[in-house]
Enzyme design. Structure first.
Site, PDB file in Angstrom:
ATOM      1  N   LYS A 206      10.449 103.832  87.859  1.00 53.13           N
ATOM      2  CA  LYS A 206      10.665 102.665  88.726  1.00 53.13           C
ATOM      3  C   LYS A 206      12.077 102.116  88.571  1.00 53.13           C
ATOM      4  CE  LYS A 206       7.263 100.199  87.077  1.00 53.13           C
ATOM      5  NZ  LYS A 206       6.790 101.174  86.068  1.00 53.13           N
TER       6      LYS A 206
ATOM      7  N   LYS B   2      13.153  91.432  87.436  1.00 58.43           N
ATOM      8  CA  LYS B   2      12.053  91.949  86.628  1.00 58.43           C
ATOM      9  C   LYS B   2      11.299  90.699  86.177  1.00 58.43           C
ATOM     10  CE  LYS B   2       9.889  95.157  84.085  1.00 58.43           C
ATOM     11  NZ  LYS B   2       9.346  96.442  84.544  1.00 58.43           N
TER      12      LYS B   2
ATOM     13  N   ASN C  66       9.422 111.019  92.165  1.00 57.57           N
ATOM     14  CA  ASN C  66      10.483 111.013  91.160  1.00 57.57           C
ATOM     15  C   ASN C  66      10.272 112.119  90.130  1.00 57.57           C
ATOM     16  OD1 ASN C  66      12.780 109.812  89.693  1.00 57.57           O
ATOM     17  ND2 ASN C  66      11.227 109.369  88.146  1.00 57.57           N
TER      18      ASN C  66
ATOM     19  N   ASN D 135      25.292 106.780  86.227  1.00 52.10           N
ATOM     20  CA  ASN D 135      26.383 107.053  87.157  1.00 52.10           C
ATOM     21  C   ASN D 135      26.042 106.433  88.511  1.00 52.10           C
ATOM     22  OD1 ASN D 135      28.086 108.308  89.147  1.00 52.10           O
ATOM     23  ND2 ASN D 135      28.557 109.901  87.660  1.00 52.10           N
TER      24      ASN D 135
END
Length: 231
Positions: free
Chosen positions: A16, A40, A169, A208
């Site tokens: 997530k 969050k 994912n 990145n």
């Protein structure tokens, strides 16, 4: 009008945060005219808030990133009990409202899965319903993920939630054959009647921001109510 999305999933530690990060990176790189914030609402143990602070320059009040924090890495009601407290969601709701008043997009990362407890009485699906959050469901590509996707979509529909789409994912390095074997997009869409808006590959360097943004640009962002950079 602010658009808010709850990034939820079928379990904990399934990506997530990476998916949320990819969306943040995309907005910051390709759509800087649209202000984006992350929340969050409840965190137990170190992890997500530290990640977002390290990876991104978030132009939002620091207290809105994680309004409720408990030291023990347990389900929030258990972590709160260990600390001699209870989970009071009011500060979290106030933080979300503050962000919605100031930003174009607010990404809310949920705790664990849609069925994970947030308080002694409420699970993530309750919060999504009560706070009227549309959902993006993150599903890890692994054996058994189709059944988990079906079960969580069924749970979301039981609570009357708006499921915008599923993102697959890769939590590890996977071959094309493994992805097709464990998470065939057409079958997942057929079984759930929810669009699969794309896949996030395993990233060797998930910090990145350029790579994260490129990953998000490959998702079908129109499904989320946003046009992709490519048009």
């Amino acid at each position: 009008m602010t658009q808010t999305l709850l990034i939820s999933g079928t379990d904990t530690e399934i990506g997530k945060t990476i998916v949320t990060s990819a969306l943040v990176a995309y907005w910051q790189m390709y759509r800087p005219h649209e202000r984006i914030a992350v929340c969050k609402p409840v965190q137990s143990g170190l992890g997500d808030r530290e990640w977002y602070t390290e990876v991104f320059d978030l132009n939002q009040p620091p207290e809105t990133l994680n309004p409720l924090y408990f030291e023990q890495p347990l389900a929030p009601p258990l972590a709160a009990r260990r600390a001699g407290q209870v989970v009071d969601l009011l500060p979290a709701w106030q933080a979300v409202q503050q962000l919605q008043a100031q930003f174009d997009w607010v990404l809310v990362e949920g705790v664990g899965s849609l069925g994970s407890p947030v308080t002694d009485e409420l699970i993530v699906a309750d919060i999504a319903r009560d706070w009227r959050f549309p959902i993006v469901l993150v599903v890890p590509i692994r054996l058994g993920c189709m059944g988990q996707a079906v079960a969580h979509v069924a749970l979301a529909r039981q609570f009357g939630l708006d499921i915008k789409g599923i993102i697959l994912n890769a939590t590890g390095v996977l071959s094309t054959e493994e992805i097709q074997k464990w998470a065939p997009t057409d079958m997942i869409q057929s079984l759930t009647q929810v669009p699969v808006i794309g896949q996030v590959p395993h990233l060797s360097d998930p910090t990145n921001r350029t790579v994260l943004a490129e990953v998000a640009s490959g998702l079908d962002l129109e499904v989320l109510g946003a046009l992709s950079y490519a048009g």
